[in-house]
Design a protein around this motif. Structure first.
Motif, PDB file in Angstrom:
ATOM      1  N   LEU A 208      11.032 -14.834 -19.061  1.00  0.00           N
ATOM      2  CA  LEU A 208      10.152 -14.812 -17.897  1.00  0.00           C
ATOM      3  C   LEU A 208      10.894 -15.210 -16.628  1.00  0.00           C
ATOM      4  O   LEU A 208      10.643 -14.662 -15.547  1.00  0.00           O
ATOM      5  N   ALA A 209      11.820 -16.162 -16.749  1.00  0.00           N
ATOM      6  CA  ALA A 209      12.553 -16.634 -15.573  1.00  0.00           C
ATOM      7  C   ALA A 209      13.469 -15.550 -15.016  1.00  0.00           C
ATOM      8  O   ALA A 209      13.614 -15.426 -13.789  1.00  0.00           O
ATOM      9  N   ILE A 210      14.088 -14.776 -15.883  1.00  0.00           N
ATOM     10  CA  ILE A 210      14.953 -13.688 -15.420  1.00  0.00           C
ATOM     11  C   ILE A 210      14.145 -12.679 -14.625  1.00  0.00           C
ATOM     12  O   ILE A 210      14.552 -12.235 -13.544  1.00  0.00           O
ATOM     13  N   LYS A 211      12.957 -12.296 -15.133  1.00  0.00           N
ATOM     14  CA  LYS A 211      12.111 -11.344 -14.419  1.00  0.00           C
ATOM     15  C   LYS A 211      11.670 -11.935 -13.076  1.00  0.00           C
ATOM     16  O   LYS A 211      11.687 -11.246 -12.042  1.00  0.00           O
ATOM     17  N   GLU A 212      11.289 -13.214 -13.079  1.00  0.00           N
ATOM     18  CA  GLU A 212      10.841 -13.844 -11.840  1.00  0.00           C
ATOM     19  C   GLU A 212      11.959 -13.885 -10.808  1.00  0.00           C
ATOM     20  O   GLU A 212      11.755 -13.573  -9.629  1.00  0.00           O
ATOM     21  N   TYR A 213      13.149 -14.250 -11.248  1.00  0.00           N
ATOM     22  CA  TYR A 213      14.261 -14.353 -10.296  1.00  0.00           C
ATOM     23  C   TYR A 213      14.635 -12.982  -9.744  1.00  0.00           C
ATOM     24  O   TYR A 213      14.856 -12.830  -8.531  1.00  0.00           O
ATOM     25  N   ALA A 214      14.689 -11.978 -10.608  1.00  0.00           N
ATOM     26  CA  ALA A 214      15.036 -10.632 -10.158  1.00  0.00           C
ATOM     27  C   ALA A 214      13.993 -10.073  -9.201  1.00  0.00           C
ATOM     28  O   ALA A 214      14.318  -9.257  -8.323  1.00  0.00           O
ATOM     29  N   ARG A 215      12.750 -10.493  -9.347  1.00  0.00           N
ATOM     30  CA  ARG A 215      11.682 -10.009  -8.471  1.00  0.00           C
ATOM     31  C   ARG A 215      11.685 -10.708  -7.117  1.00  0.00           C
ATOM     32  O   ARG A 215      11.493 -10.078  -6.075  1.00  0.00           O
ATOM     33  N   VAL A 216      11.946 -12.022  -7.114  1.00  0.00           N
ATOM     34  CA  VAL A 216      11.780 -12.820  -5.903  1.00  0.00           C
ATOM     35  C   VAL A 216      13.064 -12.966  -5.099  1.00  0.00           C
ATOM     36  O   VAL A 216      13.064 -12.863  -3.866  1.00  0.00           O
ATOM     37  N   ALA A 217      14.182 -13.202  -5.769  1.00  0.00           N
ATOM     38  CA  ALA A 217      15.420 -13.565  -5.075  1.00  0.00           C
ATOM     39  C   ALA A 217      15.928 -12.517  -4.081  1.00  0.00           C
ATOM     40  O   ALA A 217      16.430 -12.891  -3.015  1.00  0.00           O
ATOM     41  N   GLY A 224      18.515 -19.742   0.157  1.00  0.00           N
ATOM     42  CA  GLY A 224      17.284 -19.932  -0.586  1.00  0.00           C
ATOM     43  C   GLY A 224      17.365 -19.348  -1.983  1.00  0.00           C
ATOM     44  O   GLY A 224      16.849 -19.929  -2.940  1.00  0.00           O
ATOM     45  N   ALA A 225      18.032 -18.192  -2.112  1.00  0.00           N
ATOM     46  CA  ALA A 225      18.183 -17.564  -3.431  1.00  0.00           C
ATOM     47  C   ALA A 225      19.025 -18.434  -4.359  1.00  0.00           C
ATOM     48  O   ALA A 225      18.736 -18.545  -5.556  1.00  0.00           O
ATOM     49  N   VAL A 226      20.060 -19.062  -3.815  1.00  0.00           N
ATOM     50  CA  VAL A 226      20.897 -19.957  -4.622  1.00  0.00           C
ATOM     51  C   VAL A 226      20.104 -21.191  -5.049  1.00  0.00           C
ATOM     52  O   VAL A 226      20.168 -21.628  -6.201  1.00  0.00           O
ATOM     53  N   ASP A 227      19.354 -21.754  -4.109  1.00  0.00           N
ATOM     54  CA  ASP A 227      18.544 -22.927  -4.445  1.00  0.00           C
ATOM     55  C   ASP A 227      17.478 -22.587  -5.483  1.00  0.00           C
ATOM     56  O   ASP A 227      17.176 -23.399  -6.372  1.00  0.00           O
ATOM     57  N   PHE A 228      16.910 -21.385  -5.374  1.00  0.00           N
ATOM     58  CA  PHE A 228      15.912 -20.946  -6.353  1.00  0.00           C
ATOM     59  C   PHE A 228      16.551 -20.815  -7.722  1.00  0.00           C
ATOM     60  O   PHE A 228      15.973 -21.216  -8.743  1.00  0.00           O
ATOM     61  N   ALA A 229      17.764 -20.269  -7.783  1.00  0.00           N
ATOM     62  CA  ALA A 229      18.486 -20.150  -9.055  1.00  0.00           C
ATOM     63  C   ALA A 229      18.761 -21.525  -9.649  1.00  0.00           C
ATOM     64  O   ALA A 229      18.604 -21.738 -10.867  1.00  0.00           O
ATOM     65  N   ARG A 230      19.155 -22.467  -8.797  1.00  0.00           N
ATOM     66  CA  ARG A 230      19.435 -23.830  -9.263  1.00  0.00           C
ATOM     67  C   ARG A 230      18.176 -24.473  -9.851  1.00  0.00           C
ATOM     68  O   ARG A 230      18.214 -25.100 -10.917  1.00  0.00           O
ATOM     69  N   SER A 231      17.062 -24.292  -9.163  1.00  0.00           N
ATOM     70  CA  SER A 231      15.799 -24.881  -9.625  1.00  0.00           C
ATOM     71  C   SER A 231      15.341 -24.262 -10.936  1.00  0.00           C
ATOM     72  O   SER A 231      14.972 -24.977 -11.880  1.00  0.00           O
ATOM     73  N   LEU A 232      15.365 -22.927 -11.012  1.00  0.00           N
ATOM     74  CA  LEU A 232      14.962 -22.256 -12.250  1.00  0.00           C
ATOM     75  C   LEU A 232      15.849 -22.674 -13.417  1.00  0.00           C
ATOM     76  O   LEU A 232      15.370 -22.917 -14.529  1.00  0.00           O
ATOM     77  N   HIS A 233      17.149 -22.747 -13.163  1.00  0.00           N
ATOM     78  CA  HIS A 233      18.097 -23.115 -14.226  1.00  0.00           C
ATOM     79  C   HIS A 233      17.753 -24.496 -14.790  1.00  0.00           C
ATOM     80  O   HIS A 233      17.716 -24.688 -16.011  1.00  0.00           O
ATOM     81  N   ALA A 234      17.500 -25.446 -13.896  1.00  0.00           N
ATOM     82  CA  ALA A 234      17.200 -26.800 -14.342  1.00  0.00           C
ATOM     83  C   ALA A 234      15.876 -26.867 -15.090  1.00  0.00           C
ATOM     84  O   ALA A 234      15.772 -27.496 -16.158  1.00  0.00           O
ATOM     85  N   VAL A 235      14.853 -26.218 -14.542  1.00  0.00           N
ATOM     86  CA  VAL A 235      13.523 -26.280 -15.146  1.00  0.00           C
ATOM     87  C   VAL A 235      13.491 -25.585 -16.503  1.00  0.00           C
ATOM     88  O   VAL A 235      12.998 -26.136 -17.494  1.00  0.00           O
TER      89      VAL A 235
END
Length: 244
Positions: A208-217, A224-235
């Motif tokens: 689900l995270a891969i789909k979300e990142y590919a859709r939003v980033a 912002g895209a890097v910070d979003f990747a960092r947050s998703l990775h941690a969560v």
């Protein structure tokens, strides 16, 4: 629900089959709305979607309803509302939380070309052909063009719309519309099964995270895209489901 579109869910994989092979799997607005509803409800039924078609062709486009009367001149607002059924379908591809894999053979024209591009992963048989024929028929192709935004370059999009050129599966892969080209129909089945198996064996939070990142980033500025990747990775990696 009509038999123009079939759906089967085994608990993990929702398979949606376009089922009008005698008409090249062309879809009228009722069929398009049915496809939209299935995609909108997919996450509540399965971990991913496989979209495929019966017969020789994937989808030859949007067609008039069976027994439709001759078209009448409509006001612009009515026309716009009538087109929303297509835009809603494209939106369902983008917004579906689970990944959508399309298996494409034969012709994918107009709306068929658009949903080929909309799928997250598209495996095409080497006999597949893609085309936006609308401009050659004095029809504005901008509805289908909207589905290809972000999938191809501006020059490729302009060429596809203006020239009405037919793309081979290999060229569509070079352009980024197709993910992989398979040899023959048996090769298409094998390649599609391989990709689906790879997705289904992975922990669902990661899927689900891969789909979300590919859709939003892609719509974010780089920081912002890097910070979003960092947050998703941690969560996601902290989830107990990732350690099963």
């Amino acid at each position: 629900m009509s038999d123009d579109i079939l759906d089967h869910c085994d608990g993990n994989l929702l398979t949606i089959t376009l089922n009008r092979p005698e008409n090249g799997n062309g879809l009228n607005d009722t069929g398009i709305a049915q496809l939209t509803a299935l995609l909108q409800g997919a996450a509540g039924r399965a971990r991913m979607v496989l979209l495929k078609a019966a017969g020789d062709d994937f989808c030859v486009g949007r067609i008039a309803p069976r027994g439709a009367a001759a078209p009448v001149l409509l006001e612009a607002l009515a026309v716009r509302r009538g087109r929303d059924v297509v835009f809603n379908c494209y939106g369902a591809f983008r917004d579906c939380p689970v990944p959508i894999v399309a298996a494409v053979q034969g012709r994918a024209l107009g709306f068929g070309c658009a949903i080929t591009a909309c799928a997250d992963i598209t495996i095409a048989a080497d006999d597949a052909t893609l085309q936006l024929p609308e401009f050659g028929e004095n029809i504005m192709p901008t509805i289908a063009m909207s589905a290809l935004l972000g999938k191809v370059t501006a020059k490729q999009l302009m060429y596809l719309a203006y020239s009405t050129a037919t793309l081979s599966a290999e060229r569509a892969e070079q352009w980024g519309i197709v993910s992989e080209v398979a040899r023959g129909r048996s090769g298409l089945e094998t390649a599609t099964a391989r990709v689906c198996a790879q997705i289904l064996k992975a922990p669902q939070p990661a899927v689900l995270a891969i789909k979300e990142y590919a859709r939003v980033a892609p719509g974010m500025e780089i920081r912002g895209a890097v910070d979003f990747a960092r947050s998703l990775h941690a969560v996601i990696n902290s989830s107990s489901e990732m350690r099963r």
